[in-house]
Design a protein around this motif. Structure first.
Motif, PDB file in Angstrom:
ATOM      1  N   MET A  13     -46.306  42.020  13.035  1.00  0.00           N
ATOM      2  CA  MET A  13     -45.919  43.181  12.238  1.00  0.00           C
ATOM      3  C   MET A  13     -46.138  43.079  10.727  1.00  0.00           C
ATOM      4  O   MET A  13     -46.250  44.113  10.063  1.00  0.00           O
ATOM      5  CB  MET A  13     -44.441  43.496  12.503  1.00  0.00           C
ATOM      6  CG  MET A  13     -44.151  44.012  13.898  1.00  0.00           C
ATOM      7  SD  MET A  13     -44.919  45.603  14.210  1.00  0.00           S
ATOM      8  CE  MET A  13     -43.842  46.661  13.252  1.00  0.00           C
ATOM      9  N   VAL A  52     -52.313  44.780  12.882  1.00  0.00           N
ATOM     10  CA  VAL A  52     -51.318  44.309  13.852  1.00  0.00           C
ATOM     11  C   VAL A  52     -52.015  43.886  15.141  1.00  0.00           C
ATOM     12  O   VAL A  52     -51.693  42.848  15.736  1.00  0.00           O
ATOM     13  CB  VAL A  52     -50.269  45.405  14.136  1.00  0.00           C
ATOM     14  CG1 VAL A  52     -49.335  44.985  15.275  1.00  0.00           C
ATOM     15  CG2 VAL A  52     -49.453  45.698  12.876  1.00  0.00           C
ATOM     16  N   LEU A  93     -48.431  45.583   8.782  1.00  0.00           N
ATOM     17  CA  LEU A  93     -47.876  46.935   8.817  1.00  0.00           C
ATOM     18  C   LEU A  93     -46.705  47.051   7.848  1.00  0.00           C
ATOM     19  O   LEU A  93     -46.564  48.054   7.134  1.00  0.00           O
ATOM     20  CB  LEU A  93     -47.436  47.288  10.238  1.00  0.00           C
ATOM     21  CG  LEU A  93     -46.743  48.646  10.412  1.00  0.00           C
ATOM     22  CD1 LEU A  93     -47.727  49.782  10.155  1.00  0.00           C
ATOM     23  CD2 LEU A  93     -46.137  48.765  11.803  1.00  0.00           C
ATOM     24  N   ALA A 143     -52.304  54.883  10.938  1.00  0.00           N
ATOM     25  CA  ALA A 143     -53.066  54.252  12.019  1.00  0.00           C
ATOM     26  C   ALA A 143     -53.751  52.973  11.556  1.00  0.00           C
ATOM     27  O   ALA A 143     -53.821  51.988  12.290  1.00  0.00           O
ATOM     28  CB  ALA A 143     -54.105  55.242  12.559  1.00  0.00           C
ATOM     29  N   LEU A 187     -45.779  55.358   8.032  1.00  0.00           N
ATOM     30  CA  LEU A 187     -46.663  54.715   8.992  1.00  0.00           C
ATOM     31  C   LEU A 187     -48.045  55.368   8.959  1.00  0.00           C
ATOM     32  O   LEU A 187     -48.185  56.522   8.563  1.00  0.00           O
ATOM     33  CB  LEU A 187     -46.075  54.823  10.401  1.00  0.00           C
ATOM     34  CG  LEU A 187     -44.755  54.094  10.645  1.00  0.00           C
ATOM     35  CD1 LEU A 187     -44.174  54.475  12.007  1.00  0.00           C
ATOM     36  CD2 LEU A 187     -44.948  52.586  10.568  1.00  0.00           C
ATOM     37  N   TRP A 232     -52.188  49.450  11.871  1.00  0.00           N
ATOM     38  CA  TRP A 232     -51.980  49.011  13.254  1.00  0.00           C
ATOM     39  C   TRP A 232     -53.173  48.195  13.761  1.00  0.00           C
ATOM     40  O   TRP A 232     -53.021  47.379  14.666  1.00  0.00           O
ATOM     41  CB  TRP A 232     -51.733  50.214  14.165  1.00  0.00           C
ATOM     42  CG  TRP A 232     -50.334  50.742  14.057  1.00  0.00           C
ATOM     43  CD1 TRP A 232     -49.932  51.885  13.435  1.00  0.00           C
ATOM     44  CD2 TRP A 232     -49.144  50.135  14.576  1.00  0.00           C
ATOM     45  NE1 TRP A 232     -48.569  52.028  13.534  1.00  0.00           N
ATOM     46  CE2 TRP A 232     -48.061  50.976  14.230  1.00  0.00           C
ATOM     47  CE3 TRP A 232     -48.880  48.971  15.301  1.00  0.00           C
ATOM     48  CZ2 TRP A 232     -46.741  50.691  14.580  1.00  0.00           C
ATOM     49  CZ3 TRP A 232     -47.567  48.678  15.653  1.00  0.00           C
ATOM     50  CH2 TRP A 232     -46.526  49.522  15.303  1.00  0.00           C
TER      51      TRP A 232
END
Length: 302
Positions: free
Chosen positions: A159, A180, A162, A174, A172, A177
């Motif tokens: 994480m 991640v 992010l 895309a 948040l 991620w």
């Protein structure tokens, strides 16, 4: 005073600040902060000062360290049975469980306060959830329940990029991620290589790591498969325009070497090169994320 009393009421007289630092797993935390820093660097420029960014990274690091301390406490019985971990402070009784939890609460509280004040509530809550995911869900349950513990529990350790992004933007997106996903895919071959090298330890401690439950040969195959998947995942930031050619070239070289290490491990009749895979995986992740940062810096310079 007996060792049992130290465990319940206080630390051993031999306890030093180094014991508390060891419980924080500083080297691991520094790597997590590095990946979070890259998340900050890749996020849209929000005009935040270097000081706020540094305090945000400190908060992520402190909460990560708190999770590591809790891991030491929860895993004390397992640690006592393994050669690699039997000298850890809680396992040896140099730090009591009570004082360990108090220390975790202190640094975790400071980390959470730092994120609330310097970043935002979303980042603080997500970081706290990552702490619970690693220290409770993975350490207390998954590690003892399934050979897929690393795969499922790896999300918590993946994480930080992010979290770094969210500390900067407050929302948040895309793109982070993908970072991640890189760490999530990297985690199984990293830990399974160590598990092969320490298979006797995990067997003695009755921890259902993959080489214990399914055999070392099967685990070697899984490591090789994951390194191939990782190589594909690492290309995604370039394909979506998140990074440039410098990162792409770095990723291709790093993953090519990683696959070569995994292939050599798979071909060997023994598992002497397992630690080589484990050690290179650490270099791989660090250099990969530094390459992401350099690529971003070069892009803006141009």
């Amino acid at each position: 005073m007996s060792k049992a009393i130290y465990w319940q009421y206080g630390d051993s007289k031999d306890t030093t600040w180094r014991d508390y630092l060891a419980m924080c797993k500083a080297k691991v935390v520094l790597m997590l902060v590095l990946t979070a820093w890259v998340g900050v660097a890749l996020a849209p420029d929000m005009g935040r000062s270097w000081l706020l960014q540094a305090v945000s990274l400190l908060g992520i690091g402190l909460l990560s360290a708190a999770a590591a301390v809790i891991n030491h406490i929860v895993d004390r019985e397992i640690d006592m049975k393994m050669a690699r971990t039997r000298h850890r402070p809680v396992a040896r009784g140099r730090v009591s469980e009570r004082n360990g939890f108090m220390f975790a609460a202190l640094i975790g509280g400071l980390g959470f306060a730092a994120l609330v004040s310097a970043a935002n509530w979303l980042c603080a809550i997500l970081t706290l959830m990552a702490l619970v995911g690693y220290a409770v869900v993975y350490t207390l349950f998954l590690k003892r329940a399934t050979p897929q513990n690393i795969v499922i529990g790896g999300l918590a350790g993946a994480m930080p990029p992010l979290l770094g992004w969210v500390s900067e933007t407050g929302q948040l997106a895309a793109a982070p991620w993908l970072l991640v996903m890189i760490i999530f895919t990297w985690t199984p071959p990293h830990f399974w290589a160590l598990a092969i090298a320490r298979e006797a330890d995990y067997r003695r401690a009755n921890v259902p790591m993959l080489p214990v439950t399914h055999g070392i040969d099967f685990c070697k195959t899984c490591i090789l498969a994951y390194t191939v998947i990782l190589a594909l995942v690492c290309i995604l930031p370039y394909l979506i325009g998140m990074s440039g050619l410098f990162y792409l070239l770095s990723a291709v070289i790093l993953n090519g070497v990683f696959i070569a290490y995994a292939w050599r491990l798979k071909r060997e009749q023994d598992h002497r090169s397992a630690m080589a895979v484990f050690k290179f995986s650490i270099v791989h992740l660090m250099v990969l994320f530094v390459a992401l940062f350099i690529d971003k810096w070069m892009f803006y310079v141009a």
